[in-house]
Design an enzyme around this catalytic site. Structure first.
Site, mmCIF file in Angstrom:
data_model
loop_
_atom_site.group_PDB
_atom_site.id
_atom_site.type_symbol
_atom_site.label_atom_id
_atom_site.label_comp_id
_atom_site.label_asym_id
_atom_site.label_seq_id
_atom_site.Cartn_x
_atom_site.Cartn_y
_atom_site.Cartn_z
ATOM 1 N N ARG A 15 4.841 2.849 1.798
ATOM 2 C CA ARG A 15 4.344 4.128 2.304
ATOM 3 C C ARG A 15 3.837 3.965 3.742
ATOM 4 O O ARG A 15 3.700 2.856 4.248
ATOM 5 C CB ARG A 15 3.214 4.646 1.407
ATOM 6 C CG ARG A 15 3.670 5.102 0.027
ATOM 7 C CD ARG A 15 2.506 5.434 -0.883
ATOM 8 N NE ARG A 15 1.782 4.229 -1.308
ATOM 9 C CZ ARG A 15 0.725 4.241 -2.122
ATOM 10 N NH1 ARG A 15 0.251 5.399 -2.563
ATOM 11 N NH2 ARG A 15 0.133 3.105 -2.467
ATOM 12 N N LYS A 75 -3.053 2.208 2.071
ATOM 13 C CA LYS A 75 -3.800 1.277 1.230
ATOM 14 C C LYS A 75 -4.983 0.674 1.974
ATOM 15 O O LYS A 75 -5.053 0.733 3.203
ATOM 16 C CB LYS A 75 -2.888 0.161 0.718
ATOM 17 C CG LYS A 75 -1.896 0.617 -0.332
ATOM 18 C CD LYS A 75 -2.574 1.307 -1.515
ATOM 19 C CE LYS A 75 -3.430 0.358 -2.331
ATOM 20 N NZ LYS A 75 -4.148 1.079 -3.433
ATOM 21 N N TYR A 94 -7.185 4.990 1.603
ATOM 22 C CA TYR A 94 -7.744 4.617 0.306
ATOM 23 C C TYR A 94 -8.511 3.313 0.466
ATOM 24 O O TYR A 94 -8.041 2.385 1.139
ATOM 25 C CB TYR A 94 -6.636 4.419 -0.734
ATOM 26 C CG TYR A 94 -5.978 5.697 -1.203
ATOM 27 C CD1 TYR A 94 -6.703 6.660 -1.889
ATOM 28 C CD2 TYR A 94 -4.625 5.931 -0.964
ATOM 29 C CE1 TYR A 94 -6.108 7.837 -2.321
ATOM 30 C CE2 TYR A 94 -4.019 7.106 -1.396
ATOM 31 C CZ TYR A 94 -4.769 8.054 -2.083
ATOM 32 O OH TYR A 94 -4.165 9.207 -2.508
ATOM 33 N N HIS A 96 -11.135 2.099 -2.453
ATOM 34 C CA HIS A 96 -11.410 1.544 -3.795
ATOM 35 C C HIS A 96 -12.338 0.335 -3.694
ATOM 36 O O HIS A 96 -12.007 -0.778 -4.094
ATOM 37 C CB HIS A 96 -10.093 1.160 -4.489
ATOM 38 C CG HIS A 96 -9.142 2.297 -4.677
ATOM 39 N ND1 HIS A 96 -9.377 3.336 -5.549
ATOM 40 C CD2 HIS A 96 -7.944 2.571 -4.088
ATOM 41 C CE1 HIS A 96 -8.372 4.196 -5.509
ATOM 42 N NE2 HIS A 96 -7.498 3.757 -4.618
ATOM 43 N N GLU A 118 -10.171 8.582 -1.791
ATOM 44 C CA GLU A 118 -10.392 8.785 -3.227
ATOM 45 C C GLU A 118 -11.765 9.337 -3.581
ATOM 46 O O GLU A 118 -12.010 9.682 -4.754
ATOM 47 C CB GLU A 118 -10.147 7.476 -3.996
ATOM 48 C CG GLU A 118 -11.216 6.405 -3.846
ATOM 49 C CD GLU A 118 -11.005 5.510 -2.645
ATOM 50 O OE1 GLU A 118 -11.753 4.522 -2.531
ATOM 51 O OE2 GLU A 118 -10.101 5.782 -1.836
ATOM 52 N N ASP A 270 -6.720 0.079 -9.652
ATOM 53 C CA ASP A 270 -7.293 0.146 -8.305
ATOM 54 C C ASP A 270 -8.815 0.130 -8.348
ATOM 55 O O ASP A 270 -9.463 -0.311 -7.393
ATOM 56 C CB ASP A 270 -6.822 1.409 -7.577
ATOM 57 C CG ASP A 270 -5.483 1.217 -6.888
ATOM 58 O OD1 ASP A 270 -5.263 0.138 -6.338
ATOM 59 O OD2 ASP A 270 -4.664 2.148 -6.914
#
Length: 372
Positions: A15, A75, A94, A96, A118, A270
């Site tokens: 991505r 990511k 993101y 996490h 998120e 995740d």
């Protein structure tokens, strides 16, 4: 504002943080964009597509990080990328953080402004920047689980939907949120025998109304979880606590009592995973076996379908990225309490309460951290 988009370097992550369409929109707003060469190859967009949209092309990630005011990624930054972050630089991706103490420490030390997709919320308490990837991962979980059930992959040798005269696989979905709903949709479409467990009666009611009698809805207690998980061929873990580490709902003892060749797909990995026996895997080596039960715990599942995933993600992240660029991060975040929830680390302070609690940091109110 100068926006930078590096190429993703997590294993088999294809991505990209911005599509050419998103780049063009940012430039229309008066901003400049630098893309690392090859960043869009995985979605079928080469450097010329980005040049045509108005972006500059950088030869290396270091050039992107060195010049950009804001880094837009998909990511969480890997260790080598975290070393390139600098004080006051905006990171929008993101993160996490709750199960990742090393990343959290590095982001604190960087002094960067770290905003996590998120934990951005909406007026209804939903997670709008996580939802599209949860949709993708939920649907992919059934594809992955069906593949793992094949005998050559360690599974029972069961066809998910069965055939006339032979029963279908028993699929148990733990958690009826976005991941669970999309897993159910795919599993029922493949004619599996599907049960969902959740502790929210309204969620179970909505799922029952949508899918009808084909779906078995069960209120989740310890006894119910054991009953259905132990009898399952395929279990999908889709439980999420915003910003926090996922609860370990399926114990190691339960896994050891499951039948040989059963499959666990942990979409919550995740955030640390919701099976006690889970640990993160990659698309290069997606599975492992514990007590003869196949575990699929890929931490970036949507990265396997990068074109679908990137465009779905950009549809929801672009307005927020533009707000940061147009207004500056302090104004953009303070204007919206829902966007403010995305601020996880700011100037060396942890500003997400769930992350602070999970990793034993002092929590600082985000507005205070912003100096507002």
């Amino acid at each position: 504002m100068h926006i930078g988009v590096p190429k993703e370097i997590k294993t088999h992550e294809y991505r990209v943080g911005m599509t050419p369409t998103s780049v063009r929109e940012a430039i229309t707003h008066g901003h400049s964009v630098t893309i690392e060469t090859g960043a869009g190859d995985g979605i079928g967009c080469n450097d010329d597509h980005y040049r045509d949209a108005g972006a500059d092309i950088a030869g290396a990630a270091a050039d992107v990080f060195a010049t950009a005011d804001m880094i837009v990624k998909v990511k969480e930054p890997q260790a080598v990328e975290r070393k390139m972050l600098r004080e006051g630089q905006i990171l929008f991706t993101y993160l996490h953080l709750a199960p990742d103490p090393d990343q959290t420490r590095d982001l604190i030390d960087s002094g960067a402004i770290c905003i996590a997709y998120e934990t951005v919320t909406d007026a209804n308490g939903g997670l709008p920047l996580l939802a599209p990837m949860s949709q993708v991962a939920g649907r992919m979980s059934i594809q992955a689980g069906a593949h793992c059930l094949e005998r050559e992959n360690g599974g029972k040798g069961i066809l998910l939907g069965g055939v006339p005269g032979v029963a279908p696989a028993k699929v148990v979905v733990v958690g009826g949120g976005v991941v669970g709903e999309n897993a159910i949709y795919m599993a029922l479409g493949m004619a599996a025998d599907v049960t969902v467990l959740d502790r929210n009666i309204d969620v179970l009611g909505n799922l029952s109304e949508r899918f009808g009698a084909a779906l078995r809805t069960v209120y989740s207690t310890r006894g119910a979880l054991e009953q259905y998980v132990l009898d399952a061929d395929l279990v999908i873990g889709g439980v999420l606590v915003k910003g926090a580490e996922a609860p370990k709902l399926v114990s190691a003892d339960m896994v050891s009592d499951m039948s040989k060749g059963a499959v666990l797909v942990d979409v919550a990995i995740d955030q640390g995973g919701c099976f006690e026996t889970s640990h993160a895997t990659t698309h290069a080596e997606p599975t492992y076996v514990v007590d003869e039960v196949v575990h699929y715990c890929v931490a970036n599942m949507p990265g396997a379908v990068p074109r679908t995933s990137t465009y779905a993600l950009n549809n929801v992240t672009l307005p927020f990225a533009l707000a940061l660029a147009d207004k500056g991060y302090k104004q953009a975040l303070s204007d919206s309490p829902h966007f403010l929830g995305g601020l996880n680390v700011c100037d060396g302070k942890v500003t997400c309460e769930a992350v602070a609690r999970s990793l034993d940091y002092d929590y600082v109110d985000p507005l205070k951290a912003l100096g507002i």
